[in-house]
Design an enzyme around this catalytic site. Sequence first.
Site, PDB file in Angstrom:
ATOM      1  N   CYS A  85       0.847  -1.291  -0.059  1.00  0.00           N
ATOM      2  CA  CYS A  85       0.059  -0.038   0.039  1.00  0.00           C
ATOM      3  C   CYS A  85       0.886   1.259   0.004  1.00  0.00           C
ATOM      4  O   CYS A  85       1.518   1.656   0.981  1.00  0.00           O
ATOM      5  CB  CYS A  85      -0.931   0.045   1.107  1.00  0.00           C
ATOM      6  SG  CYS A  85      -2.146   1.360   1.177  1.00  0.00           S
ATOM      7  N   CYS A  97      -0.124   3.464  -7.512  1.00  0.00           N
ATOM      8  CA  CYS A  97      -1.043   2.919  -6.647  1.00  0.00           C
ATOM      9  C   CYS A  97      -1.179   1.428  -7.134  1.00  0.00           C
ATOM     10  O   CYS A  97      -1.060   0.966  -8.138  1.00  0.00           O
ATOM     11  CB  CYS A  97      -2.568   3.291  -6.484  1.00  0.00           C
ATOM     12  SG  CYS A  97      -3.823   2.321  -5.581  1.00  0.00           S
TER      13      CYS A  97
END
Length: 261
Positions: A81, A199
């Site tokens: 993440c 991302c």
Amino acid sequence: MTPRSYRIGQIVPSSNVTMETEIPAILRARETVAPERFTFHSSRMRMTHVTPEQLKAMDADSDRCALELSDAHVDVLGYACLVAIMSMGLGYHRESETRLHARTVENGAPAPVVTSAGALVHGLNVLGAKKVALVAPYMQPLTRTVVEYLQHEGVEVLDYTALEIPNNLDVAAHDPLRLPGIAAALDYSDADAVVLSACVQMPSLAAVEEAEQKLGKPVVSAAICTAHQMLRSLGLPAVAPGAGTLLSGRYAESPVPPAAP
């Protein structure tokens, strides 16, 4: 002789469904050109919406995940993440990598730790990319956090777009084939590279090579950079077909970032 098999551990947000597809896809592609084999093992941290509050609470759970994965004696851990790390403060990937590596040492199964945030920084450094254009799925405030984090690391973000997708499963559902066109709308002419997905939840692997041809620039994603640094942390040549310039073989033997103490 049986090829060596490596265990790839991933610390994954509970709603992330992309990192466990793109990292294996990259390394499976590598298996077509190199002898090593890989298995994949995950531990999850609860997170459904990409907000500062949920990201902070999730990051606090990463120590547990590192312990669980070290129980399996994985060979490398990837923290999947990027924005959770970047939202915790400038340079936080170093603190996170050091702390989580310490958890594996304390558990008797030391393993290098790669954060997707640190890997993106390192991957851009490997490419010599001092100026980039960037696509992110986050809301504007979190996207600005990513931009500020990269600029603190010496990477100038010339232009960026925030797709403003608040739900993490919706991020995973974004069509990667739209990304080359989205990136083409950025002011990337003076960029050294383009970050097609800042991302690891927003899929982009299927579009990276098309984007390189369309933009005429090296194109990376957080997942590609993570795979590159994982391979180098294992002491393996970082090469995989179909994953753009960084994994083309040109940077297969690039130096590994200093290990966590």
